[in-house]
Design a protein around this motif. Structure first.
Motif, PDB file in Angstrom:
ATOM      1  N   ILE A  41      18.313   1.616 -12.631  1.00  0.00           N
ATOM      2  CA  ILE A  41      18.356   0.167 -12.719  1.00  0.00           C
ATOM      3  C   ILE A  41      19.420  -0.296 -11.728  1.00  0.00           C
ATOM      4  O   ILE A  41      20.609  -0.045 -11.921  1.00  0.00           O
ATOM      5  N   GLN A  42      18.961  -0.913 -10.651  1.00  0.00           N
ATOM      6  CA  GLN A  42      19.841  -1.267  -9.542  1.00  0.00           C
ATOM      7  C   GLN A  42      20.205  -2.746  -9.587  1.00  0.00           C
ATOM      8  O   GLN A  42      19.341  -3.613  -9.547  1.00  0.00           O
ATOM      9  N   LYS A  43      21.509  -2.994  -9.647  1.00  0.00           N
ATOM     10  CA  LYS A  43      21.995  -4.380  -9.626  1.00  0.00           C
ATOM     11  C   LYS A  43      22.213  -4.818  -8.180  1.00  0.00           C
ATOM     12  O   LYS A  43      22.678  -4.045  -7.348  1.00  0.00           O
ATOM     13  N   SER A  44      21.886  -6.068  -7.911  1.00  0.00           N
ATOM     14  CA  SER A  44      22.130  -6.627  -6.584  1.00  0.00           C
ATOM     15  C   SER A  44      23.625  -6.824  -6.375  1.00  0.00           C
ATOM     16  O   SER A  44      24.350  -7.222  -7.279  1.00  0.00           O
ATOM     17  N   ALA A  45      24.064  -6.566  -5.147  1.00  0.00           N
ATOM     18  CA  ALA A  45      25.472  -6.779  -4.807  1.00  0.00           C
ATOM     19  C   ALA A  45      25.755  -8.246  -4.489  1.00  0.00           C
ATOM     20  O   ALA A  45      26.904  -8.638  -4.306  1.00  0.00           O
TER      21      ALA A  45
ATOM     22  N   ARG B 146      25.366 -11.007  -6.287  1.00  0.00           N
ATOM     23  CA  ARG B 146      25.509 -11.898  -7.433  1.00  0.00           C
ATOM     24  C   ARG B 146      26.932 -11.746  -7.980  1.00  0.00           C
ATOM     25  O   ARG B 146      27.715 -10.946  -7.481  1.00  0.00           O
ATOM     26  N   ASP B 147      27.243 -12.486  -9.027  1.00  0.00           N
ATOM     27  CA  ASP B 147      28.580 -12.372  -9.601  1.00  0.00           C
ATOM     28  C   ASP B 147      28.478 -12.045 -11.092  1.00  0.00           C
ATOM     29  O   ASP B 147      27.407 -11.705 -11.591  1.00  0.00           O
ATOM     30  N   ARG B 148      29.593 -12.172 -11.804  1.00  0.00           N
ATOM     31  CA  ARG B 148      29.664 -11.775 -13.212  1.00  0.00           C
ATOM     32  C   ARG B 148      28.803 -12.653 -14.121  1.00  0.00           C
ATOM     33  O   ARG B 148      28.484 -12.278 -15.232  1.00  0.00           O
ATOM     34  N   ASN B 149      28.454 -13.842 -13.650  1.00  0.00           N
ATOM     35  CA  ASN B 149      27.675 -14.765 -14.465  1.00  0.00           C
ATOM     36  C   ASN B 149      26.212 -14.841 -14.045  1.00  0.00           C
ATOM     37  O   ASN B 149      25.457 -15.638 -14.596  1.00  0.00           O
ATOM     38  N   GLU B 150      25.864 -14.034 -13.066  1.00  0.00           N
ATOM     39  CA  GLU B 150      24.468 -13.995 -12.618  1.00  0.00           C
ATOM     40  C   GLU B 150      24.168 -12.589 -12.106  1.00  0.00           C
ATOM     41  O   GLU B 150      24.756 -12.146 -11.126  1.00  0.00           O
ATOM     42  N   ILE B 151      23.307 -11.895 -12.804  1.00  0.00           N
ATOM     43  CA  ILE B 151      22.965 -10.516 -12.438  1.00  0.00           C
ATOM     44  C   ILE B 151      21.493 -10.462 -12.059  1.00  0.00           C
ATOM     45  O   ILE B 151      20.625 -10.893 -12.814  1.00  0.00           O
ATOM     46  N   SER B 152      21.255  -9.953 -10.874  1.00  0.00           N
ATOM     47  CA  SER B 152      19.890  -9.729 -10.401  1.00  0.00           C
ATOM     48  C   SER B 152      19.703  -8.219 -10.315  1.00  0.00           C
ATOM     49  O   SER B 152      20.571  -7.512  -9.796  1.00  0.00           O
ATOM     50  N   PHE B 153      18.585  -7.715 -10.827  1.00  0.00           N
ATOM     51  CA  PHE B 153      18.397  -6.266 -10.842  1.00  0.00           C
ATOM     52  C   PHE B 153      16.928  -5.910 -10.667  1.00  0.00           C
ATOM     53  O   PHE B 153      16.031  -6.719 -10.908  1.00  0.00           O
ATOM     54  N   THR B 154      16.711  -4.682 -10.228  1.00  0.00           N
ATOM     55  CA  THR B 154      15.354  -4.162 -10.097  1.00  0.00           C
ATOM     56  C   THR B 154      15.302  -2.761 -10.684  1.00  0.00           C
ATOM     57  O   THR B 154      16.328  -2.192 -11.067  1.00  0.00           O
ATOM     58  N   ILE B 155      14.096  -2.206 -10.750  1.00  0.00           N
ATOM     59  CA  ILE B 155      13.883  -0.886 -11.334  1.00  0.00           C
ATOM     60  C   ILE B 155      13.343   0.046 -10.260  1.00  0.00           C
ATOM     61  O   ILE B 155      12.328  -0.242  -9.626  1.00  0.00           O
ATOM     62  N   ASN B 156      14.054   1.150 -10.053  1.00  0.00           N
ATOM     63  CA  ASN B 156      13.636   2.183  -9.097  1.00  0.00           C
ATOM     64  C   ASN B 156      13.246   3.447  -9.851  1.00  0.00           C
ATOM     65  O   ASN B 156      13.851   3.774 -10.871  1.00  0.00           O
ATOM     66  N   THR B 157      12.264   4.162  -9.327  1.00  0.00           N
ATOM     67  CA  THR B 157      11.919   5.472  -9.880  1.00  0.00           C
ATOM     68  C   THR B 157      11.973   6.509  -8.769  1.00  0.00           C
ATOM     69  O   THR B 157      11.818   6.183  -7.585  1.00  0.00           O
TER      70      THR B 157
END
Length: 199
Positions: A48-52, A54-65
């Motif tokens: 589960i990869q978080k985007s760099a 964004r900040d502590r109040n907004e998290i963007s993430f994707t799923i890698n396999t």
């Protein structure tokens, strides 16, 4: 530093929503990575990869396999084996490819998004696309067969791995097909060098 509400929601999503599905399948958890490794030199991972950006109040993430083959792990002098990470994998797919959209899909958690809605969307995607994909991989041969079927990744490393795992004629056929169809001089030279190394 205290976690923000959004960070807490993300942690719950990882640990309480996604992780139980993988724990039930004997994966091991390290941070945002769920990994299973078999002693005969192959494994599967969800990251589960978080985007760099964004900040502590907004998290963007994707799923890698990732599908891991120890004989194809060339990132370091010594393969990571049981400690492999998603970038060490020969076969890597994101949720946007697994769901058939072929778009780079990112999920957004912020103070305005309903956390339960995001949790349900992610869980639906994990159950509907990620787990069916990973669950059908149960051996080195399953990984090699997928590489051959999809001809992906299209790389020297993938063709070499197919050869190294005993699919010699299939690897040679792949090389010949690529040589016959490529318009790139450097790729052709790489393929010709690879063909020579197989003899």
């Amino acid at each position: 530093m205290l976690k923000t509400e959004v960070q807490t929601q993300f942690g719950q999503l990882v640990s309480e929503v996604i992780w139980p599905e993988f724990k039930a399948r004997n994966y091991r958890k390290t941070g945002n990575n769920f990994r299973i490794y078999h002693s005969d030199g192959w494994g599967k991972i969800l990251n589960i990869q978080k985007s760099a950006y964004r900040d502590r109040n907004e998290i963007s993430f994707t799923i890698n396999t990732g599908l891991y083959l120890v004989k194809a792990d060339t990132m370091f002098e010594e393969p990571r084996a049981a400690k492999f990470l998603e970038p060490d994998c020969l076969v890597r797919n994101r949720i946007g490819r697994l769901n058939g959209s072929n778009h780079d899909l990112w999920y957004d958690l912020n103070e305005l998004t309903p956390a339960l809605l995001i949790q349900q969307q992610v869980l639906d995607d994990v159950k509907g696309f990620v787990l069916p994909y990973l669950d059908k991989i149960d051996s080195v041969d399953d990984i090699v067969q997928q590489i051959l079927r999809e001809r992906l990744p299209k790389s020297r490393q993938a063709i070499q791995a197919v050869f190294n795992y005993g699919y010699t004629q299939e690897a040679l056929n792949w090389v010949e097909e690529e040589i016959a169809t490529t318009i790139y001089r450097t790729w052709r030279q790489e393929l010709e060098d690879l063909r020579k190394s197989f003899k």
